[in-house]
Design an enzyme around this catalytic site. Structure first.
Site, PDB file in Angstrom:
ATOM      1  N   GLU A 150      -2.896  51.963  45.760  1.00 36.66           N
ATOM      2  CA  GLU A 150      -2.942  50.539  45.652  1.00 36.66           C
ATOM      3  C   GLU A 150      -2.266  49.964  44.563  1.00 36.66           C
ATOM      4  OE1 GLU A 150      -4.103  48.662  48.324  1.00 36.66           O
ATOM      5  OE2 GLU A 150      -4.402  50.577  49.366  1.00 36.66           O
ATOM      6  N   GLY A 169       1.124  49.228  44.814  1.00 39.01           N
ATOM      7  CA  GLY A 169       2.116  48.335  45.361  1.00 39.01           C
ATOM      8  C   GLY A 169       3.298  49.302  45.944  1.00 39.01           C
ATOM      9  N   LYS A 170       3.383  50.737  46.128  1.00 42.94           N
ATOM     10  CA  LYS A 170       4.534  51.614  46.382  1.00 42.94           C
ATOM     11  C   LYS A 170       5.081  50.943  47.651  1.00 42.94           C
ATOM     12  CE  LYS A 170       1.880  55.171  46.019  1.00 42.94           C
ATOM     13  NZ  LYS A 170       0.661  54.890  45.609  1.00 42.94           N
ATOM     14  N   THR A 171       3.911  50.960  48.581  1.00 42.74           N
ATOM     15  CA  THR A 171       4.457  50.391  50.134  1.00 42.74           C
ATOM     16  C   THR A 171       5.006  49.177  50.008  1.00 42.74           C
ATOM     17  OG1 THR A 171       3.000  52.105  50.873  1.00 42.74           O
ATOM     18  CG2 THR A 171       3.752  50.383  52.360  1.00 42.74           C
ATOM     19  N   LYS A 198       7.230  57.881  55.157  1.00 47.03           N
ATOM     20  CA  LYS A 198       6.162  58.129  54.032  1.00 47.03           C
ATOM     21  C   LYS A 198       5.637  59.574  54.486  1.00 47.03           C
ATOM     22  CE  LYS A 198       2.326  56.202  51.740  1.00 47.03           C
ATOM     23  NZ  LYS A 198       1.837  54.938  51.247  1.00 47.03           N
ATOM     24  N   ASP A 204      -0.202  51.194  55.519  1.00 47.67           N
ATOM     25  CA  ASP A 204       1.164  51.397  55.078  1.00 47.67           C
ATOM     26  C   ASP A 204       2.173  51.819  56.131  1.00 47.67           C
ATOM     27  OD1 ASP A 204      -0.097  51.243  52.673  1.00 47.67           O
ATOM     28  OD2 ASP A 204       0.192  53.487  52.197  1.00 47.67           O
TER      29      ASP A 204
END
Length: 155
Positions: A15, A17-19, A40, A58
């Site tokens: 959580e 913010g990668k996606t 992913k 995601d």
């Protein structure tokens, strides 16, 4: 416009913010005329959508940013239902995760994107009544993202 050959988005926690960042990159690249698709290697945590289809938040984010229809392209080789650290979920259910499978899927996505780009280029050339010999000689290949794949635009 030319784009880098690829991006690898990483973060130190869930959580963070990668996606979200990956989706933003995909949208920006596509808005500037590039081809980009999210990927992913593993996700954990699924739910049923309004139609009863099992999905992951995601993967839905990457699918929508990539302008893909549901089921159009596999974006993840390992989808684990339990919302927890993927390596712990995999161990709990006895699921081995192999890097070879992830790499094979990534290569398949790259080939699919390359074919799509070639078809787009041929359609553009033929619609413009361009000389077919010149039109078919300038192949372009895609760059690779870990979180997204994109056409580098480099000829």
């Amino acid at each position: 416009m030319s784009f880098p050959a690829g991006f690898f988005i990483t973060g130190t926690d869930t959580e963070v913010g990668k996606t979200l960042v990956s989706g933003a990159f995909i949208l920006k690249i596509r808005a500037q005329g590039g081809k980009a698709v999210g990927f992913k290697p593993v996700v954990a945590g699924t739910y049923k959508d309004a139609k009863g289809v099992v999905v992951n938040e995601d993967l839905e984010t990457l699918r929508i940013a990539s302008h893909l229809n549901p089921g159009q392209m596999e974006l993840c080789p390992y989808v684990l239902n339990m919302p927890a650290a993927p390596h712990l979920v995999a161990a709990a259910i006895g699921q081995e995760m192999e890097m070879e499978m992830e790499m094979e899927m990534e290569m398949e996505m790259e080939m699919e994107m390359e074919m799509e780009m070639e078809m787009d280029r041929i359609m553009q050339c033929t619609s413009q009544n361009t000389d077919s010999k010149r039109c078919c000689s300038g192949r372009r290949g895609p760059g690779v993202f870990n979180s997204a794949k994109q056409d580098s635009g480099l000829g």
